[in-house]
Design a protein around this motif. Structure first.
Motif, PDB file in Angstrom:
ATOM      1  N   THR A 166      38.848  43.032  41.751  1.00  0.00           N
ATOM      2  CA  THR A 166      40.242  42.623  41.610  1.00  0.00           C
ATOM      3  C   THR A 166      40.576  42.437  40.132  1.00  0.00           C
ATOM      4  O   THR A 166      41.668  42.770  39.674  1.00  0.00           O
ATOM      5  CB  THR A 166      40.486  41.305  42.380  1.00  0.00           C
ATOM      6  N   ARG A 167      39.618  41.905  39.373  1.00  0.00           N
ATOM      7  CA  ARG A 167      39.856  41.647  37.963  1.00  0.00           C
ATOM      8  C   ARG A 167      39.812  42.916  37.112  1.00  0.00           C
ATOM      9  O   ARG A 167      40.635  43.118  36.237  1.00  0.00           O
ATOM     10  CB  ARG A 167      38.825  40.626  37.446  1.00  0.00           C
ATOM     11  N   HIS A 168      38.842  43.798  37.388  1.00  0.00           N
ATOM     12  CA  HIS A 168      38.587  44.897  36.453  1.00  0.00           C
ATOM     13  C   HIS A 168      39.083  46.272  36.907  1.00  0.00           C
ATOM     14  O   HIS A 168      39.231  47.163  36.078  1.00  0.00           O
ATOM     15  CB  HIS A 168      37.081  45.000  36.177  1.00  0.00           C
ATOM     16  N   ALA A 169      39.259  46.466  38.213  1.00  0.00           N
ATOM     17  CA  ALA A 169      39.614  47.812  38.676  1.00  0.00           C
ATOM     18  C   ALA A 169      41.122  47.994  38.679  1.00  0.00           C
ATOM     19  O   ALA A 169      41.867  47.073  38.998  1.00  0.00           O
ATOM     20  CB  ALA A 169      39.052  48.028  40.081  1.00  0.00           C
ATOM     21  N   LEU A 170      41.582  49.188  38.294  1.00  0.00           N
ATOM     22  CA  LEU A 170      43.015  49.482  38.270  1.00  0.00           C
ATOM     23  C   LEU A 170      43.376  50.278  39.519  1.00  0.00           C
ATOM     24  O   LEU A 170      42.853  51.367  39.730  1.00  0.00           O
ATOM     25  CB  LEU A 170      43.375  50.290  37.022  1.00  0.00           C
ATOM     26  N   PRO A 171      44.281  49.762  40.356  1.00  0.00           N
ATOM     27  CA  PRO A 171      44.701  50.492  41.543  1.00  0.00           C
ATOM     28  C   PRO A 171      45.733  51.560  41.189  1.00  0.00           C
ATOM     29  O   PRO A 171      46.240  51.595  40.062  1.00  0.00           O
ATOM     30  CB  PRO A 171      45.327  49.412  42.416  1.00  0.00           C
ATOM     31  N   MET A 172      46.042  52.439  42.128  1.00  0.00           N
ATOM     32  CA  MET A 172      47.077  53.440  41.888  1.00  0.00           C
ATOM     33  C   MET A 172      47.947  53.612  43.129  1.00  0.00           C
ATOM     34  O   MET A 172      47.812  54.586  43.866  1.00  0.00           O
ATOM     35  CB  MET A 172      46.494  54.774  41.443  1.00  0.00           C
ATOM     36  N   LYS A 173      48.810  52.646  43.340  1.00  0.00           N
ATOM     37  CA  LYS A 173      49.684  52.697  44.516  1.00  0.00           C
ATOM     38  C   LYS A 173      51.162  52.665  44.159  1.00  0.00           C
ATOM     39  O   LYS A 173      52.008  52.902  45.019  1.00  0.00           O
ATOM     40  CB  LYS A 173      49.382  51.491  45.424  1.00  0.00           C
ATOM     41  N   ARG A 179      34.288  51.467  30.394  1.00  0.00           N
ATOM     42  CA  ARG A 179      35.185  50.309  30.331  1.00  0.00           C
ATOM     43  C   ARG A 179      36.341  50.437  31.308  1.00  0.00           C
ATOM     44  O   ARG A 179      37.185  49.548  31.386  1.00  0.00           O
ATOM     45  CB  ARG A 179      35.747  50.144  28.913  1.00  0.00           C
ATOM     46  N   THR A 180      36.405  51.557  32.016  1.00  0.00           N
ATOM     47  CA  THR A 180      37.562  51.805  32.873  1.00  0.00           C
ATOM     48  C   THR A 180      37.151  52.234  34.273  1.00  0.00           C
ATOM     49  O   THR A 180      36.396  53.190  34.431  1.00  0.00           O
ATOM     50  CB  THR A 180      38.451  52.905  32.247  1.00  0.00           C
ATOM     51  N   LEU A 181      37.669  51.515  35.270  1.00  0.00           N
ATOM     52  CA  LEU A 181      37.428  51.858  36.675  1.00  0.00           C
ATOM     53  C   LEU A 181      38.769  51.982  37.381  1.00  0.00           C
ATOM     54  O   LEU A 181      39.538  51.026  37.445  1.00  0.00           O
ATOM     55  CB  LEU A 181      36.577  50.763  37.339  1.00  0.00           C
ATOM     56  N   PHE A 182      39.039  53.185  37.883  1.00  0.00           N
ATOM     57  CA  PHE A 182      40.250  53.405  38.686  1.00  0.00           C
ATOM     58  C   PHE A 182      39.865  53.312  40.152  1.00  0.00           C
ATOM     59  O   PHE A 182      38.839  53.858  40.566  1.00  0.00           O
ATOM     60  CB  PHE A 182      40.867  54.778  38.387  1.00  0.00           C
ATOM     61  N   TRP A 183      40.703  52.654  40.940  1.00  0.00           N
ATOM     62  CA  TRP A 183      40.331  52.319  42.310  1.00  0.00           C
ATOM     63  C   TRP A 183      41.201  53.048  43.322  1.00  0.00           C
ATOM     64  O   TRP A 183      42.391  52.753  43.458  1.00  0.00           O
ATOM     65  CB  TRP A 183      40.466  50.806  42.509  1.00  0.00           C
ATOM     66  N   LEU A 204      28.246  53.719  46.790  1.00  0.00           N
ATOM     67  CA  LEU A 204      29.321  52.730  46.775  1.00  0.00           C
ATOM     68  C   LEU A 204      29.248  51.957  45.456  1.00  0.00           C
ATOM     69  O   LEU A 204      28.182  51.875  44.851  1.00  0.00           O
ATOM     70  CB  LEU A 204      29.163  51.758  47.940  1.00  0.00           C
ATOM     71  N   VAL A 205      30.375  51.395  45.058  1.00  0.00           N
ATOM     72  CA  VAL A 205      30.366  50.535  43.888  1.00  0.00           C
ATOM     73  C   VAL A 205      29.726  49.206  44.301  1.00  0.00           C
ATOM     74  O   VAL A 205      30.219  48.525  45.194  1.00  0.00           O
ATOM     75  CB  VAL A 205      31.799  50.299  43.363  1.00  0.00           C
ATOM     76  N   GLN A 206      28.612  48.884  43.668  1.00  0.00           N
ATOM     77  CA  GLN A 206      27.906  47.639  43.997  1.00  0.00           C
ATOM     78  C   GLN A 206      28.473  46.483  43.170  1.00  0.00           C
ATOM     79  O   GLN A 206      28.814  45.442  43.701  1.00  0.00           O
ATOM     80  CB  GLN A 206      26.416  47.826  43.664  1.00  0.00           C
ATOM     81  N   SER A 207      28.587  46.722  41.866  1.00  0.00           N
ATOM     82  CA  SER A 207      29.154  45.677  41.005  1.00  0.00           C
ATOM     83  C   SER A 207      29.731  46.328  39.765  1.00  0.00           C
ATOM     84  O   SER A 207      29.345  47.431  39.378  1.00  0.00           O
ATOM     85  CB  SER A 207      28.073  44.664  40.611  1.00  0.00           C
ATOM     86  N   TYR A 208      30.679  45.646  39.151  1.00  0.00           N
ATOM     87  CA  TYR A 208      31.293  46.150  37.928  1.00  0.00           C
ATOM     88  C   TYR A 208      31.812  44.965  37.126  1.00  0.00           C
ATOM     89  O   TYR A 208      32.674  44.222  37.591  1.00  0.00           O
ATOM     90  CB  TYR A 208      32.440  47.112  38.250  1.00  0.00           C
ATOM     91  N   ASP A 209      31.254  44.792  35.943  1.00  0.00           N
ATOM     92  CA  ASP A 209      31.637  43.641  35.122  1.00  0.00           C
ATOM     93  C   ASP A 209      32.615  44.016  34.013  1.00  0.00           C
ATOM     94  O   ASP A 209      32.829  43.235  33.082  1.00  0.00           O
ATOM     95  CB  ASP A 209      30.388  42.992  34.520  1.00  0.00           C
ATOM     96  N   GLY A 210      33.196  45.206  34.108  1.00  0.00           N
ATOM     97  CA  GLY A 210      34.138  45.637  33.083  1.00  0.00           C
ATOM     98  C   GLY A 210      33.483  46.497  32.011  1.00  0.00           C
ATOM     99  O   GLY A 210      34.172  47.110  31.197  1.00  0.00           O
ATOM    100  N   THR A 211      32.156  46.543  32.024  1.00  0.00           N
ATOM    101  CA  THR A 211      31.474  47.375  31.019  1.00  0.00           C
ATOM    102  C   THR A 211      30.440  48.306  31.657  1.00  0.00           C
ATOM    103  O   THR A 211      30.294  49.438  31.225  1.00  0.00           O
ATOM    104  CB  THR A 211      30.747  46.515  29.962  1.00  0.00           C
TER     105      THR A 211
END
Lengths: 439, 439
Positions: free
Chosen positions: A124-131, A260-264, A240-247
């Motif tokens: 929720t904090r780091h991933a960018l949605p596209m809706k 540094r970028t995760l699109f969801w 699957l994405v297990q974890s992502y801390d922004g880096t």
């Protein structure tokens, strides 16, 4: 306070959401003996299938958005209100909205879907949605801002971590986005940033299933993957994405990648408005509806499109979240509302699958028509033609075509303005309608 | 930390601001023995003369903004950095920026101007400026949102107070805005909101002088006022805004008008970056420059465009804040920088007045060329032609033309999306560059 709608003796249909379903229903109710009130928090309809082009600087936001009042100019007994619906009171046949209460005789929930982060705080904090249009602009700014930031790093490895992109979800949105980003990289970024190692920038596409585009046939999946590989996209299947801390992202197969970028695009859920019985809500936060699109437990409340869970033998998990089912349900429901009001029997909805398609890049698409599958250049022409046709009625069709043609021959991208900074928090998607939150 | 620019043995010119002056100077320095670093907080140049069309839903924001990197693709020894300049250290020949420190041999301040509310808190809070793309989008949203809100009011007088618009400032921006809003009202709003008393919506244009367009001749002023009257704009001359509490405006002549919206084009001031001697700053927050555009007290610091105060016998208050002086100063300064570096005498700048023009509406403009004044349809054709020519080099020229032609024949407006809500605070304009703050 009551919402101010001019008096009329006609029964009132309230439609929540100006997406494909809501717009089609309101159009199909033209000339019928109903007063139609359409509510959306935005004053425009968003042509979502082309949203990824806004995210990758190919189209301007306005090219894929059409003012609702333009669509319904002159339609009698039609009223649009720009507002959010806060609560449904099914006992009183009443909505509580940001501009007051609103009575209905028939209520149609066409609120669409929103990104689902499965309650994962990190995502929720780091991933960018596209809706939404706003999301797409945030993606576009991030893609370009990454390069501007990389210029300030002196270490090549750090530069690449700033440039790399991870896309979660190998459905049509993820596949189209990955392809378009690869084109942006090869066509624009290499030219705009000669000082950066753009050629080594990685685009990772992560899919939990054992193939991409799992709603399509295996030949399309295979070809899409092959196209993406040719374009320099790294596809990770069964991951699957297990974890992502922004880096650093960790996948379920143990792989780790620095980006540094995760699109969801890996999950969506229906948009639910509080007030109906919990029993009416099914898998994927969708309203359980019968074959007449009536929400379980209610005679005069309906759901269509992405927030409706309508099960058929061929579709045990519900119809796919695409424009055609929404549009067809809207058309069909208009007839059933007339029948219901005249106390005549309703007709069960039948979904006509016209086919599915996804575009990966210049000259590369996969198309499945009911009796014919094709991939490559012909598929790409079909995709272009269908989407141009679908844009009919859109005021900006001409400028869309113009942009596409110019982009095609110039290998350029018109709209690469950074309009939002990387550290601007991307507002979480809590849109009431399927349309979008403001820019 | 130092800003990361590839090593070069060339003397470095740092240009702050990608407006007309900064862009032209960087272009004119192509092929000269300088390293050029251009800094702006946005990655695009804004074509400000057409900003009012964005504010009135005639053009999309991207149509009047061009990515800086697109303009300078392939220009050797040119570097763009997206950053804000925080401080100048003229002793060290160094800038402090948001991405680090930056050394210069020659510094050119082309930071443009910003809205001036004359330290009036009420105005700062309630008045909407129009200096940036972001401002223009806020104006567009306000114009459309006013109608959506008026629908929720039952009293006709209250509806009109919600709809009415006051524009402070009868210069070109105020006049063009007033005309375009009148057209929006007559062409779009009447059609989109048949339930509202749009015909009675008032547009007030308030000017402190005894005529509009005081930088032009009296014939143009008279004609502009006549055109605006014909279009249903109420012009108030010899009147200043005395107070405005967000609901009622009081003018210096005692008149009071109820309106929830005040657009501010009544004053601008130069953008000043801290660090230079206070003696170098003159009237209107502008850098005092000599005939070579050198800032008073510095040999290697220059200012061009709206933030430069350059006095000539014909222009005792400085050159007007228009594109042509900025562009000409940019061209001229490029030559003087070469001379300065070669220790040759500098040439004093000479401003060539090519004329001024303002457009009021369809078929209505006023044009003053050096030896000819004209008003009406011919002037309007001239205005169209000149602005289309000036857009040359802009990637979106074709789509601009297309939009204009479509608007002209359809009496429609393409871009009437509400993308910002009325209660969203409009960020105060503190742009370092003349370009604009993000959307």
């Amino acid at each position: 306070m009551e919402v101010n709608i001019p008096n009329s003796s006609l029964p009132r249909v309230v439609i929540v959401g100006s997406g494909f379903g809501g717009i089609q229903l309101a159009k199909s109710l033209k000339g019928k003996a109903f007063e139609v009130v359409l509510i959306d928090k935005n004053n425009y309809h968003t042509f979502l299938p082309l949203l990824y082009q806004v995210a990758t600087a190919g189209l301007e936001p306005d090219a894929i958005a059409e003012p609702v009042r333009e669509i319904f100019n002159g339609q009698p007994h039609f009223h649009f209100r720009m507002a959010e619906v806060l609560q449904i009171d099914p006992q009183q046949n009443e909505l509580n909205t940001t501009i007051g209460t609103l009575q209905y005789d028939y209520l149609v929930l066409a609120c669409g879907s929103q990104a689902n982060f499965y309650r994962n705080d990190e995502l929720t904090r780091h991933a960018l949605p596209m809706k939404t249009v706003r999301n797409a602009l945030a993606l576009r700014s991030r893609l370009l801002e990454n390069s501007e930031r990389a210029l300030e790093l002196s270490d090549k490895q750090q530069q690449l971590e700033q440039l790399n992109i991870i896309i979660a979800g190998g459905g049509p949105t993820g596949v189209e986005l990955a392809g378009a980003i690869a084109e942006l990289r090869d066509v624009v970024l290499t030219k705009d940033y000669p000082e950066l190692p753009i050629k080594h920038m990685k685009i990772h596409l992560v899919e939990g299933n054992n193939r991409l585009l799992k709603s399509m046939g295996e030949d399309s999946s295979r070809k899409a993957r092959q196209f993406l590989n040719q374009m320099g996209v790294t596809v990770h299947l069964n991951a699957l994405v297990q974890s992502y801390d922004g880096t650093v992202i960790t996948l379920s197969n143990g792989d780790m990648h620095a980006a540094r970028t995760l699109f969801w695009t890996a999950g969506v859920e229906g948009v639910i408005i509080p007030g109906l019985s919990p029993a009416s809500i099914g898998k994927g936060s969708r309203y359980v509806v019968n074959a007449f699109n009536q929400v379980a437990g209610y005679e005069n409340v309906f759901a269509i499109g992405d927030n409706a869970l309508q099960v058929f033998p061929d579709y045990p998990l519900g119809l796919p979240g695409l424009a055609p089912p929404s549009i067809q349900q809207g058309q069909w429901l208009a007839k059933n509302l007339v029948s219901l009001h005249q106390k005549q029997p309703l007709q069960p909805f039948r979904y006509a699958d016209k086919g599915v398609m996804a575009v990966i890049g210049r000259n590369r698409a996969v198309v499945e028509l009911p009796f014919w599958h094709t991939q490559g250049f012909i598929a790409w022409l079909l995709w272009m033609g269908v989407h141009l046709l679908l844009l009919v009625g859109f005021r900006n069709k001409a400028s869309t075509v113009l942009n596409w043609v110019v982009n095609y021959f110039s290998y350029s991208r018109a709209s690469r303005l950074i309009t939002r900074f990387q550290n601007t928090p991307v507002e979480s998607v809590t849109s009431v309608s399927g349309a979008s939150v403001p820019l």
